[in-house]
Design an enzyme around this catalytic site. Structure first.
Site, short mmCIF file in Angstrom:
data_model
loop_
_atom_site.label_atom_id
_atom_site.label_comp_id
_atom_site.label_asym_id
_atom_site.label_seq_id
_atom_site.Cartn_x
_atom_site.Cartn_y
_atom_site.Cartn_z
N GLU A 28 -1.97 5.37 2.52
CA GLU A 28 -2.35 3.58 1.96
C GLU A 28 -2.94 2.99 2.05
O GLU A 28 -3.77 2.52 0.78
CB GLU A 28 -1.39 2.97 3.12
CG GLU A 28 -0.42 3.57 3.86
CD GLU A 28 0.15 4.49 4.26
OE1 GLU A 28 1.35 4.92 4.39
OE2 GLU A 28 -0.75 5.12 4.76
N GLU A 63 0.12 -9.12 -1.19
CA GLU A 63 -0.49 -9.11 -0.08
C GLU A 63 -2.15 -7.51 -0.23
O GLU A 63 -2.15 -6.40 0.09
CB GLU A 63 0.32 -7.88 0.84
CG GLU A 63 -0.08 -7.28 2.58
CD GLU A 63 0.73 -6.46 3.53
OE1 GLU A 63 1.37 -7.11 4.05
OE2 GLU A 63 0.30 -5.46 3.32
N ARG A 70 1.62 9.02 9.33
CA ARG A 70 0.91 10.23 9.20
C ARG A 70 0.01 10.37 9.78
O ARG A 70 0.11 11.66 10.62
CB ARG A 70 0.81 10.62 7.98
CG ARG A 70 1.69 10.20 6.40
CD ARG A 70 1.30 10.46 5.37
NE ARG A 70 2.69 10.01 4.86
CZ ARG A 70 3.11 11.29 4.11
NH1 ARG A 70 3.13 12.22 4.48
NH2 ARG A 70 4.75 10.95 3.12
N HIS A 92 11.57 6.84 14.60
CA HIS A 92 11.24 6.76 12.85
C HIS A 92 12.03 8.69 12.44
O HIS A 92 12.56 9.57 13.07
CB HIS A 92 10.27 7.23 12.84
CG HIS A 92 9.92 6.92 10.78
ND1 HIS A 92 10.20 7.58 10.60
CD2 HIS A 92 9.49 6.18 9.88
CE1 HIS A 92 9.83 7.67 9.15
NE2 HIS A 92 9.47 6.85 8.81
N HIS A 133 5.17 5.85 13.81
CA HIS A 133 5.54 7.00 12.76
C HIS A 133 4.41 7.53 11.76
O HIS A 133 4.58 8.57 11.48
CB HIS A 133 6.67 5.94 12.22
CG HIS A 133 6.00 5.24 11.47
ND1 HIS A 133 6.06 4.11 12.06
CD2 HIS A 133 5.83 5.58 9.93
CE1 HIS A 133 5.28 2.80 10.48
NE2 HIS A 133 5.62 3.68 9.68
N ASP A 173 1.15 -1.15 0.43
CA ASP A 173 0.15 0.01 -0.10
C ASP A 173 0.62 1.71 -0.22
O ASP A 173 0.63 2.36 0.43
CB ASP A 173 -0.93 -0.30 1.03
CG ASP A 173 -0.14 -0.29 2.51
OD1 ASP A 173 1.48 0.02 2.72
OD2 ASP A 173 -0.71 -0.69 3.67
#
Length: 370
Positions: free
Chosen positions: A131, A117, A210, A241, A208, A95
């Site tokens: 994603e 996936e 968004r 991160h 991490h 994704d």
């Protein structure tokens, strides 16, 4: 039959590396590897671990690049690769923006796409962002859909994907995990070398995404700080991160807190070993929801939803949300209630048996591409 595999981030690289190895070993297939380097340093670490040398490296990473910049860079870079190689099939994973843009570039050249996936969904197009829409749009482009679970297959069927184009394979991340965990390893990081994994309960944290930037992240980090301060036998390890906003938030809330260790991002091999020696995982990562249960580690997911409901149903994962009080309460529960911890740690991982890559290669060799 020429197969072009494309990935660009560390999570994709981990999950696709064992598949690239399987493709390269098969004498009936010609394997070509292209990386976009949407991530650079973290991607290179995985390539080195699995001894993979890309045939093409688009090297698109720039400081603070936007989603628009990533998409256009991948589209432009992939055009030349596709024109030169003319593959029979392009394989993408999951994704990421690399995934969607590479699939779109292949579509523009009328080259079939295989989606590894496939079928994960939250049904909220802004969470995880971007994603969720990356995987939905890739699913509408792809001809072959390699779904980790039956639920993923059902998601695709509900969106009109033809049944004969969907294949349940398990998740390739389990293939990678099982391979790496069996390699003898001692920590090189000084903090990890000094930790008492036998006498202390180590909580590994990753955060991490968004959609968690800002207040959500402050809430999550506050809960982690509360847990460390409430339980003297707990050590927290957070490989922070590289995103500057994540690093600033971590320093502001967790910096200087006793028994909270903010360390540099880890390569995959030490990270697998850290998970294996931890008591509990707290994460907003998708992949760790699949990996940690194979190591017998309970996972608390610090997000509002998950595209991996199979783990919730299996009992390997619990959704903790982004409220400081709720997250702390759920961490406390696993630290104090032995039977609840035992049930989570002992639950069966629904994501596979480590043979997903062999299944995918076999399917590719036997399918008729249009």
């Amino acid at each position: 039959m020429k197969i072009l595999t494309v990935f660009g981030t560390r999570p994709e690289a981990i999950k696709m590396a064992p598949l690239v190895e399987a493709l390269q070993k098969d004498k009936e297939l010609e394997s070509v590897l292209c990386v976009t380097a949407q991530h650079r340093e973290m991607l290179d670490q995985v390539l080195a671990l699995f001894a993979l040398t890309p045939d093409y490296d688009l090297n698109i990473m720039k400081q603070d690049q936007s989603v628009n910049q990533i998409t256009s860079a991948v589209l432009n870079g992939m055009e030349a690769v596709l024109e030169r190689e003319k593959p029979d099939l392009v394989l993408v994973h999951g994704d990421t923006t690399t995934t969607f843009a590479s699939a779109l570039a292949a579509f523009y050249k009328k080259i079939p796409v295989g989606h590894v996936e496939a079928g994960l969904r939250t049904y909220d197009k802004y969470s995880p962002y971007p994603e969720e829409m990356n995987r939905v749009l890739t699913g509408h482009i792809a001809e072959l859909h390699f779904a980790p679970t039956e639920r993923n297959r059902q998601n695709l069927l509900a969106e009109g994907v033809r049944e004969e184009n969907i294949f349940i394979t398990g998740n390739t991340v389990i293939d990678a995990l099982l391979k790496v965990k069996d390699i003898p390893y001692e920590f090189e990081d000084e903090t990890l070398k000094s930790l008492d994994f036998q006498g202390k309960r180590v909580i590994t944290v990753t955060c991490h995404r968004r959609e968690n930037l800002g207040e959500n992240m402050a809430q999550i980090f506050g809960a982690i700080r509360d847990a460390a301060q409430a339980f003297p036998d707990v050590e927290v390890v957070y490989p922070v991160h590289l995103n500057p906003r994540v690093r600033q938030a971590a320093r502001e809330v967790l910096g200087g807190v006793e028994r909270v260790h903010l360390i540099a991002p880890l390569q995959y091999q030490p990270f697998v070993n850290l998970m294996a020696r931890s008591f509990l995982i707290v994460t907003d990562s998708g992949g760790m929801q699949e990996e940690a249960p194979s190591l017998g580690k309970p996972v608390l997911v610090v997000r509002k939803e998950t595209e991996r409901p199979e783990a919730l149903e299996a009992g390997t994962v619990k959704l903790a949300g982004v409220s400081r009080e709720t997250i702390f309460s759920m961490v406390k529960e696993l630290l104090t209630e032995k039977e609840k911890y035992r049930r989570m740690a002992g639950a069966k991982n629904p994501y596979g048996d480590g043979r997903a890559c062999d299944r995918i290669v076999r399917i590719i060799k036997n399918v008729q591409l249009e």
